[in-house]
Design an enzyme around this catalytic site. Structure first.
Site, short mmCIF file in Angstrom:
data_model
loop_
_atom_site.label_atom_id
_atom_site.label_comp_id
_atom_site.label_asym_id
_atom_site.label_seq_id
_atom_site.Cartn_x
_atom_site.Cartn_y
_atom_site.Cartn_z
N ASP A 98 14.37 8.89 5.99
CA ASP A 98 13.05 9.07 5.38
C ASP A 98 13.12 9.05 3.87
O ASP A 98 12.20 8.56 3.19
CB ASP A 98 12.44 10.40 5.83
N GLN B 126 9.77 16.38 11.36
CA GLN B 126 8.87 15.24 11.48
C GLN B 126 7.45 15.69 11.77
O GLN B 126 6.48 15.09 11.30
CB GLN B 126 9.37 14.30 12.58
N TYR C 44 0.86 -1.18 0.00
CA TYR C 44 0.00 0.00 0.00
C TYR C 44 0.89 1.23 0.00
O TYR C 44 1.75 1.39 0.87
CB TYR C 44 -0.95 0.02 1.20
N GLN D 210 -10.66 -0.05 0.87
CA GLN D 210 -11.04 -0.88 -0.28
C GLN D 210 -9.81 -1.46 -1.00
O GLN D 210 -9.89 -2.54 -1.58
CB GLN D 210 -11.92 -0.09 -1.26
N HIS E 223 4.66 16.17 9.07
CA HIS E 223 3.99 15.03 8.43
C HIS E 223 2.49 15.07 8.65
O HIS E 223 1.70 14.81 7.74
CB HIS E 223 4.52 13.71 9.01
N HIS F 147 -0.69 -40.42 18.99
CA HIS F 147 0.69 -39.95 18.96
C HIS F 147 1.65 -41.08 19.32
O HIS F 147 2.69 -41.26 18.69
CB HIS F 147 0.88 -38.80 19.97
N GLU G 94 0.69 -38.39 28.24
CA GLU G 94 -0.29 -37.35 27.95
C GLU G 94 -1.64 -37.92 27.53
O GLU G 94 -2.59 -37.18 27.29
CB GLU G 94 0.24 -36.44 26.84
N GLU H 217 9.34 5.67 17.44
CA GLU H 217 9.55 5.22 16.05
C GLU H 217 10.92 5.67 15.55
O GLU H 217 11.72 4.86 15.06
CB GLU H 217 8.45 5.81 15.16
N HIS H 218 11.20 6.95 15.64
CA HIS H 218 12.52 7.50 15.29
C HIS H 218 13.16 8.02 16.56
O HIS H 218 12.55 8.82 17.27
CB HIS H 218 12.39 8.67 14.30
N SER I 223 3.21 9.27 12.96
CA SER I 223 4.66 9.27 13.06
C SER I 223 5.14 9.82 14.40
O SER I 223 4.43 10.57 15.08
CB SER I 223 5.26 10.09 11.91
N ASN J 39 -3.67 5.61 6.42
CA ASN J 39 -4.45 6.32 7.42
C ASN J 39 -5.16 5.33 8.36
O ASN J 39 -4.95 4.12 8.30
CB ASN J 39 -5.43 7.28 6.75
#
Length: 428
Positions: free
Chosen positions: A355, A253, A127, A185, A256, A414, A409, A321-322, A231, A208
């Site tokens: 980035d 950053q 994506y 979708q 964003h 088995h 068991e 994250e960063h 982010s 998103n």
């Protein structure tokens, strides 16, 4: 903010007023409806949602070869050169990473042979978010490592209204097929397949809240890379920190998204105060201040720590994250950090380089997921699948304890399966 954690030795010069974790829109029900409709009606549902959400009424979803080449021709020469520079660096680093993932064959007991193979995922869906700007690095980060890993077919989906340069970016990165489908979708189409979009085995790439929720709901029979939130960037700094540089990197950053989480963790109060003032000064003439300023106002923080131990403990709790390290001995300090998506050691290592083009991947864990996972990498696109084979000597080693354990068991089937081969050997 009421739900800020309390840490010994940590006080706040600035606290966030909102929680990114609690601000997710209630999209679960709508996404479930979209997934069900696409699963049932295929292209017709995708077309309806594209009209509804993207205001796009496309006869054909797939980008043709002619359209690919037209997008490539329309890309200005410098942008193409810069994109190819990024592709080369991401490819080189992914190849180096792949070389560390080796097949295995061992014989831990005489006649008991086992190992693993490194098998590329057959078909991957990437994506590629559209965003407010044409982020040419986005397809590079998801598609290039897939091709390095040996994925048979890489399918890319991007919103119908994405900048044409993004099509060129997908093409240059090596996408086998490109579709103009966005949002939940697109995830549904890649997960279930439609008349025109092939079903994939794994879906990767940020998006998103609707994309994220769709990935969460299809996970199971379909693999995903991770669930990414807004982010994040945090900077660890001592008294050697440069306030102007720190503020510049935080705002880079923050632009964003209005929900970007940005923060400074420091042991030096004068630096904390200087960064607080510098953020306001730089926002005054930043062209993206509407976005960056909102992120800083709502989600920005400056944590003042009593000592290095408190700074490290708080950073590992945040698991940003960063994570940038601006300390006197940044390389030594970095060895004591445990939880982060990607680490940037020393003030010369800016998140912006990663980035865009330096080679490490920018698709990283957010919302403290760095406590248990790293980011997207070439290993995301391969499976480590184990195998074993035994000689008669090997059976004599493992069959008796396997049969005894099975009997203990109460698993008679088995026990029989374990014992049968041993009995056959005894009959010879």
């Amino acid at each position: 903010m009421k739900d800020m954690p309390e840490f010994s030795g940590v006080t706040y010069v600035k606290q966030p007023s909102r929680s990114a974790a609690g601000d997710n829109a209630p999209v679960e029900e709508l996404v479930a409806q979209i997934l069900a409709a696409v699963r049932k009606d295929g292209d017709a549902a995708v077309r309806a949602y594209s009209r509804q959400f993207d205001k796009a009424d496309l006869e054909m979803f797939e980008v043709s070869d002619a359209e690919r080449h037209a997008a490539l021709e329309a890309l200005d020469p410098q942008s193409r050169a810069d994109t190819e520079f990024a592709i080369a660096n991401v490819r080189a680093f992914a190849q180096a990473q792949l070389s560390t993932i080796q097949p295995l064959e061992v014989e831990p007991l005489p006649g008991v042979h086992m190992g693993h193979r490194v098998i590329p995922v057959q078909r991957v869906g990437c994506y590629v978010p559209g965003g407010r700007y044409p982020l040419l690095s986005a397809p590079v980060m998801t598609i290039v490592p897939a091709k390095v890993a040996g994925v048979d077919e890489v399918v890319a989906c991007l919103p119908p209204n994405a900048h044409p340069a993004m099509i060129a970016g997908c093409h240059l990165s090596g996408a086998d097929r490109i579709f103009r489908i966005g949002g939940a979708q697109a995830i549904a189409a890649m997960a279930f397949g439609t008349e025109t979009v092939p079903a994939v085995d794994k879906i990767v790439g940020p998006g998103n809240a609707f994309v994220n929720e769709a990935k969460r709901q299809v996970f199971g029979p379909i693999g995903i890379d991770q669930l990414a939130g807004p982010s994040e960037i945090f900077i660890l700094a001592d008294e050697t920190g440069d306030a102007a540089m720190i503020a510049t990197d935080l705002l880079a950053q923050a632009e964003h998204d209005v929900r970007t989480r940005v923060g400074l963790i420091t042991t030096h109060e004068p630096l904390a105060r200087a960064v607080l003032a510098e953020m306001d000064r730089q926002l005054a003439d930043l062209s993206t201040a509407e976005t960056a300023g909102a992120a800083w106002r709502d989600y920005g923080e400056i944590a003042l720590c009593a000592d290095e131990a408190a700074m490290i403990a708080y950073s590992d709790h945040i698991a940003a994250e960063h994570l940038q390290v601006h300390t006197a001995d940044a390389r030594e300090f970095a060895t004591r950090l445990r939880n982060y998506g990607s680490l940037f050691i020393g003030e010369l290592a800016s998140v912006v380089y990663s980035d865009k083009c330096s080679g490490t991947n920018h698709t990283l864990p957010t919302m403290a997921a760095g406590r248990y996972t790293g980011g997207l990498w070439v290993g995301t696109y391969v499976k480590i699948a184990t195998h074993q084979w035994l000689t008669e000597e090997g059976v004599r080693h493992v069959a008796p304890p396997a049969a005894r354990q099975s009997a203990n068991e109460g698993l008679e089937g088995h026990r029989r399966a374990a014992q049968l081969r041993l009995d056959r050997l005894s009959e010879r």
